[in-house]
Design a protein around this motif. Sequence first.
Motif, PDB file in Angstrom:
ATOM      1  N   ARG A  84       0.829  -1.207   0.000  1.00 63.27           N
ATOM      2  CA  ARG A  84       0.000   0.000   0.000  1.00 63.27           C
ATOM      3  C   ARG A  84       0.865   1.260   0.000  1.00 63.27           C
ATOM      4  NH1 ARG A  84      -2.839  -1.507   5.277  1.00 63.27           N
ATOM      5  NH2 ARG A  84      -3.385   0.717   5.335  1.00 63.27           N
ATOM      6  N   SER A  85       1.950   1.238   0.771  1.00 65.25           N
ATOM      7  CA  SER A  85       2.846   2.398   0.817  1.00 65.25           C
ATOM      8  C   SER A  85       3.536   2.607  -0.525  1.00 65.25           C
ATOM      9  CB  SER A  85       3.890   2.202   1.920  1.00 65.25           C
ATOM     10  OG  SER A  85       3.290   2.098   3.193  1.00 65.25           O
ATOM     11  N   LEU A  86       3.967   1.529  -1.153  1.00 63.41           N
ATOM     12  CA  LEU A  86       4.657   1.640  -2.438  1.00 63.41           C
ATOM     13  C   LEU A  86       3.732   2.194  -3.516  1.00 63.41           C
ATOM     14  CD1 LEU A  86       7.193   1.214  -4.094  1.00 63.41           C
ATOM     15  CD2 LEU A  86       6.484  -1.165  -4.473  1.00 63.41           C
ATOM     16  N   LYS A  87       2.476   1.757  -3.501  1.00 61.74           N
ATOM     17  CA  LYS A  87       1.515   2.288  -4.474  1.00 61.74           C
ATOM     18  C   LYS A  87       1.373   3.802  -4.319  1.00 61.74           C
ATOM     19  CE  LYS A  87      -1.319  -1.893  -4.987  1.00 61.74           C
ATOM     20  NZ  LYS A  87      -2.605  -2.549  -4.634  1.00 61.74           N
ATOM     21  N   ALA A  88       1.342   4.275  -3.079  1.00 63.32           N
ATOM     22  CA  ALA A  88       1.203   5.708  -2.835  1.00 63.32           C
ATOM     23  C   ALA A  88       2.450   6.473  -3.273  1.00 63.32           C
ATOM     24  CB  ALA A  88       0.918   5.955  -1.355  1.00 63.32           C
ATOM     25  N   ILE A  89       3.623   5.895  -3.031  1.00 61.58           N
ATOM     26  CA  ILE A  89       4.876   6.544  -3.454  1.00 61.58           C
ATOM     27  C   ILE A  89       4.936   6.630  -4.975  1.00 61.58           C
ATOM     28  CG2 ILE A  89       7.387   6.299  -3.504  1.00 61.58           C
ATOM     29  CD1 ILE A  89       7.173   5.013  -0.712  1.00 61.58           C
ATOM     30  N   ARG A  90       4.576   5.550  -5.644  1.00 61.04           N
ATOM     31  CA  ARG A  90       4.563   5.558  -7.116  1.00 61.04           C
ATOM     32  C   ARG A  90       3.592   6.615  -7.634  1.00 61.04           C
ATOM     33  NH1 ARG A  90       7.345   1.501  -9.404  1.00 61.04           N
ATOM     34  NH2 ARG A  90       7.757  -0.417  -8.220  1.00 61.04           N
ATOM     35  N   MET A  91       2.451   6.733  -6.998  1.00 58.43           N
ATOM     36  CA  MET A  91       1.464   7.703  -7.432  1.00 58.43           C
ATOM     37  C   MET A  91       2.002   9.122  -7.274  1.00 58.43           C
ATOM     38  SD  MET A  91      -2.532   7.830  -6.285  1.00 58.43           S
ATOM     39  CE  MET A  91      -2.396   9.020  -4.974  1.00 58.43           C
ATOM     40  N   ALA A  92       2.733   9.364  -6.175  1.00 58.20           N
ATOM     41  CA  ALA A  92       3.287  10.699  -5.945  1.00 58.20           C
ATOM     42  C   ALA A  92       4.339  11.054  -6.991  1.00 58.20           C
ATOM     43  CB  ALA A  92       3.904  10.769  -4.548  1.00 58.20           C
ATOM     44  N   LEU A  93       5.139  10.085  -7.402  1.00 53.76           N
ATOM     45  CA  LEU A  93       6.205  10.353  -8.362  1.00 53.76           C
ATOM     46  C   LEU A  93       5.690  10.418  -9.799  1.00 53.76           C
ATOM     47  CD1 LEU A  93       9.021   8.192  -6.792  1.00 53.76           C
ATOM     48  CD2 LEU A  93       9.041  10.662  -7.077  1.00 53.76           C
ATOM     49  N   GLY A  94       4.538   9.844 -10.039  1.00 54.40           N
ATOM     50  CA  GLY A  94       3.940   9.939 -11.368  1.00 54.40           C
ATOM     51  C   GLY A  94       4.830   9.366 -12.452  1.00 54.40           C
ATOM     52  N   ASP A  95       5.136  10.165 -13.466  1.00 51.17           N
ATOM     53  CA  ASP A  95       5.962   9.700 -14.582  1.00 51.17           C
ATOM     54  C   ASP A  95       7.384   9.361 -14.150  1.00 51.17           C
ATOM     55  OD1 ASP A  95       3.804  10.074 -16.238  1.00 51.17           O
ATOM     56  OD2 ASP A  95       4.441  12.072 -16.921  1.00 51.17           O
ATOM     57  N   GLU A  96       7.798   9.860 -12.991  1.00 52.98           N
ATOM     58  CA  GLU A  96       9.151   9.580 -12.503  1.00 52.98           C
ATOM     59  C   GLU A  96       9.211   8.302 -11.669  1.00 52.98           C
ATOM     60  OE1 GLU A  96      11.479  11.226 -13.609  1.00 52.98           O
ATOM     61  OE2 GLU A  96      11.033  13.360 -13.811  1.00 52.98           O
ATOM     62  N   ALA A  97       8.114   7.570 -11.581  1.00 54.46           N
ATOM     63  CA  ALA A  97       8.090   6.362 -10.748  1.00 54.46           C
ATOM     64  C   ALA A  97       9.075   5.310 -11.229  1.00 54.46           C
ATOM     65  CB  ALA A  97       6.672   5.788 -10.715  1.00 54.46           C
ATOM     66  N   LYS A  98       9.461   5.402 -12.509  1.00 54.23           N
ATOM     67  CA  LYS A  98      10.432   4.439 -13.029  1.00 54.23           C
ATOM     68  C   LYS A  98      11.805   4.602 -12.369  1.00 54.23           C
ATOM     69  CE  LYS A  98      11.521   7.522 -16.920  1.00 54.23           C
ATOM     70  NZ  LYS A  98      10.522   8.545 -16.570  1.00 54.23           N
ATOM     71  N   ARG A  99      11.996   5.708 -11.646  1.00 63.73           N
ATOM     72  CA  ARG A  99      13.275   5.959 -10.989  1.00 63.73           C
ATOM     73  C   ARG A  99      13.319   5.427  -9.559  1.00 63.73           C
ATOM     74  NH1 ARG A  99      16.265  11.327 -12.921  1.00 63.73           N
ATOM     75  NH2 ARG A  99      15.488  11.469 -15.051  1.00 63.73           N
ATOM     76  N   ILE A 100      12.375   4.621  -9.182  1.00 65.15           N
ATOM     77  CA  ILE A 100      12.356   4.026  -7.839  1.00 65.15           C
ATOM     78  C   ILE A 100      13.161   2.734  -7.832  1.00 65.15           C
ATOM     79  CG2 ILE A 100      10.890   2.938  -6.093  1.00 65.15           C
ATOM     80  CD1 ILE A 100       8.682   4.848  -6.873  1.00 65.15           C
ATOM     81  N   ARG A 101      13.956   2.535  -6.793  1.00 60.34           N
ATOM     82  CA  ARG A 101      14.681   1.277  -6.578  1.00 60.34           C
ATOM     83  C   ARG A 101      14.241   0.728  -5.215  1.00 60.34           C
ATOM     84  NH1 ARG A 101      15.053   2.314 -10.949  1.00 60.34           N
ATOM     85  NH2 ARG A 101      16.857   2.523 -12.316  1.00 60.34           N
ATOM     86  N   VAL A 102      13.497  -0.372  -5.233  1.00 61.42           N
ATOM     87  CA  VAL A 102      12.898  -0.918  -4.013  1.00 61.42           C
ATOM     88  C   VAL A 102      13.786  -2.014  -3.425  1.00 61.42           C
ATOM     89  CG1 VAL A 102      10.862  -2.011  -3.006  1.00 61.42           C
ATOM     90  CG2 VAL A 102      10.609  -0.407  -4.915  1.00 61.42           C
ATOM     91  N   ARG A 103      13.945  -1.994  -2.111  1.00 61.85           N
ATOM     92  CA  ARG A 103      14.614  -3.076  -1.391  1.00 61.85           C
ATOM     93  C   ARG A 103      13.628  -3.640  -0.373  1.00 61.85           C
ATOM     94  NH1 ARG A 103      17.232  -2.356  -5.048  1.00 61.85           N
ATOM     95  NH2 ARG A 103      19.501  -2.092  -5.272  1.00 61.85           N
ATOM     96  N   ASP A 104      13.429  -4.962  -0.423  1.00 58.52           N
ATOM     97  CA  ASP A 104      12.478  -5.642   0.454  1.00 58.52           C
ATOM     98  C   ASP A 104      13.081  -5.802   1.847  1.00 58.52           C
ATOM     99  OD1 ASP A 104      11.008  -8.998   0.446  1.00 58.52           O
ATOM    100  OD2 ASP A 104      10.496  -7.202   1.601  1.00 58.52           O
ATOM    101  N   THR A 105      12.371  -5.318   2.861  1.00 54.08           N
ATOM    102  CA  THR A 105      12.822  -5.452   4.250  1.00 54.08           C
ATOM    103  C   THR A 105      11.996  -6.477   5.017  1.00 54.08           C
ATOM    104  OG1 THR A 105      11.353  -3.669   5.017  1.00 54.08           O
ATOM    105  CG2 THR A 105      13.553  -3.036   4.239  1.00 54.08           C
ATOM    106  N   GLY A 106      11.155  -7.228   4.317  1.00 55.62           N
ATOM    107  CA  GLY A 106      10.248  -8.150   4.985  1.00 55.62           C
ATOM    108  C   GLY A 106      10.938  -9.258   5.743  1.00 55.62           C
ATOM    109  N   ALA A 107      12.118  -9.653   5.294  1.00 58.28           N
ATOM    110  CA  ALA A 107      12.837 -10.742   5.956  1.00 58.28           C
ATOM    111  C   ALA A 107      13.944 -10.212   6.865  1.00 58.28           C
ATOM    112  CB  ALA A 107      13.422 -11.680   4.903  1.00 58.28           C
ATOM    113  N   GLY A 108      13.879  -8.942   7.214  1.00 54.27           N
ATOM    114  CA  GLY A 108      14.934  -8.344   8.028  1.00 54.27           C
ATOM    115  C   GLY A 108      16.032  -7.775   7.145  1.00 54.27           C
ATOM    116  N   GLY A 109      17.176  -7.527   7.760  1.00 58.15           N
ATOM    117  CA  GLY A 109      18.299  -7.005   6.994  1.00 58.15           C
ATOM    118  C   GLY A 109      18.073  -5.593   6.491  1.00 58.15           C
ATOM    119  N   VAL A 110      17.373  -4.765   7.276  1.00 60.65           N
ATOM    120  CA  VAL A 110      17.059  -3.404   6.833  1.00 60.65           C
ATOM    121  C   VAL A 110      18.329  -2.584   6.681  1.00 60.65           C
ATOM    122  CG1 VAL A 110      15.744  -1.320   7.358  1.00 60.65           C
ATOM    123  CG2 VAL A 110      14.838  -3.556   8.006  1.00 60.65           C
TER     124      VAL A 110
END
Length: 597
Positions: free
Chosen positions: A283-309
């Motif tokens: 849900r948070s990622l969808k909102a971030i992508r929406m805020a960046l609009g056409d620049e959303a392609k410049r996002i680099r996501v790292r999964d923190t679900g398994a720890g290792g933040v």
Amino acid sequence: MPRHVWRSVGPLMWVLLGSVVMVAACGPKIKAPPEAPLAVRRGDEAYRYRDYDTAIKAYRAHVDLIDRDEYTARALYKEALSEFQLGQYDNTLVALDDLQRRYPDARWVQVDALRGDAEKALGQPVAAIAAWDEAWSSAAETDRPKLRIRIVTVARAMSEAELAAAKKAVTTTGVSELLQEQSAKRKAPSLDEPMPEFEGVDVPAAAAPVAAAAEPTEADVDDGEAPPDVTAGGVPVPPGANIETGPEDHVAAQRAAEVAVGNDAVIGVLLPMSGSNAAAGDRSLKAIRMALGDEAKRIRVRDTGAGGVVQAYEDLASHQNVVAVIGPLDGDAAAPIAARAGRMHLPTLLLSADPALNGSYSVQAGITHAGLLDDLLDYAVNTARIRRLGVVYANTAYGNAILADLKQGMAKRGGSVVVSDSYSPETRAVAPGILRRWRKEQDVQAVFLADGATMAAPVAKFLESELPDVTLLGAQGWESLADGDTASSGILFAAAFYEASTRDSVRDFVAHYQKENGSMPGSLEAQAYDAGLLAKHVLHSASRSAAWSDLQGATVLGATGNVQVRADGLHRDGFVLQVLRGQLREATEETTASATR
């Protein structure tokens, strides 16, 4: 028991009872550790919530009453540490001197380290080195790397006269060697080149060449592994101090921050995309992508679900085209990430709820309890004209922290908490008689209840019927109190997000999110969206340091209102909701008089 039975078993019972008594008397005694005195417990609680003024008063109350007991030394040290946190370095030394007076033969590495920190802050480098030298003599091996960083960093900035004075002041071999190394680094290097010869140039005979003093080189302050976290060794570190890297790392980070990124800049995102919190991350990622609009392609996501933040953050930081990072959501990981943001010079928009993480290169972009309380008090005092507040709270860590925040917040705005009372979290009951007495004897205009909607409902009904001129205030989550009863009014509470707000930026966000995702957004999406807008604001900055500079003072109209980055962190004109004639609405000046009677 009948007498004939007693005659037969009585003697046996006395024998058994005597055996038990003898065993109890002869066996080892088990003694429970004594509970800290009330003043010390209050000081510890206030210190935990960074209410340093209250902590100082509580610790002082104990040490003024008792000259020496098993808690006196710790209370004096924590008093000194609280003074340091407030930037009151002279008072820090006064408290430490009091501690030394009461325990003249005792030495603690924490105490001497803090004394050195205070002397340094007061511009007394020689005195700081002397104090750290004392700490060195009693320090464990795990503590000495942290002291070494302090000593070398200060020594590098000393004049020749100060360095000479410091060498005379120290007594331990280890510190003496560190200072000697700094002296050696200042010697002019050999050029191994012949004298210049120029035809036709008349060089006066008296003009003998003089070797210029070499610029100080970067100190090598960590030959081995990085020293452990400050809490492991027990040596206090002042705010902003770095205990894990040396000056070379800061220089390297500064240089990395200046590297131009141009059109290749990207935004790093730390979110749980797997595991139990994957839904929140999505849900948070969808909102971030929406805020960046056409620049959303410049996002680099790292999964923190398994720890290792931390590892994920350092991975993003290693890519020089990452100009800023959003995340993490995890509150436990936010503090180490905030520390690394300053060390790596990487602008970071944290999404956790801890309000104390604003710092160099980090901004607390998550919606915090402190922020909500500020919004409510701003409205209550400045618009609803409430000056005299009573507080009812559960006797828990959270309840006591809320009380401390309310006292500070009201005083800052010209009001006051005139009376307060706590109740057991087990019973969770507010006595109506207390509220009547407050209104009669203390002239309270409002009562703040630090609890949920279930607890608030009967209090609201009582005030409506018995004390209609007293307003009920709360933190958040009281939407259910708008039950449609036209008699229900006089309730004000803060909200992290209000999807029915009439503000244009909120309405646009809600409509856009619903259209793209087919669901209604909440506070989680709202704070992520606003962080995305701020990240977009710096996406075209020339470098990381430029991005941090551009972020200062940045203002966006977002899902949580008008959002601005200031020197002390993120500020929002948040939501204050009211129940007016049984209906929920956003508080405005026009409706305040009706809502608060």
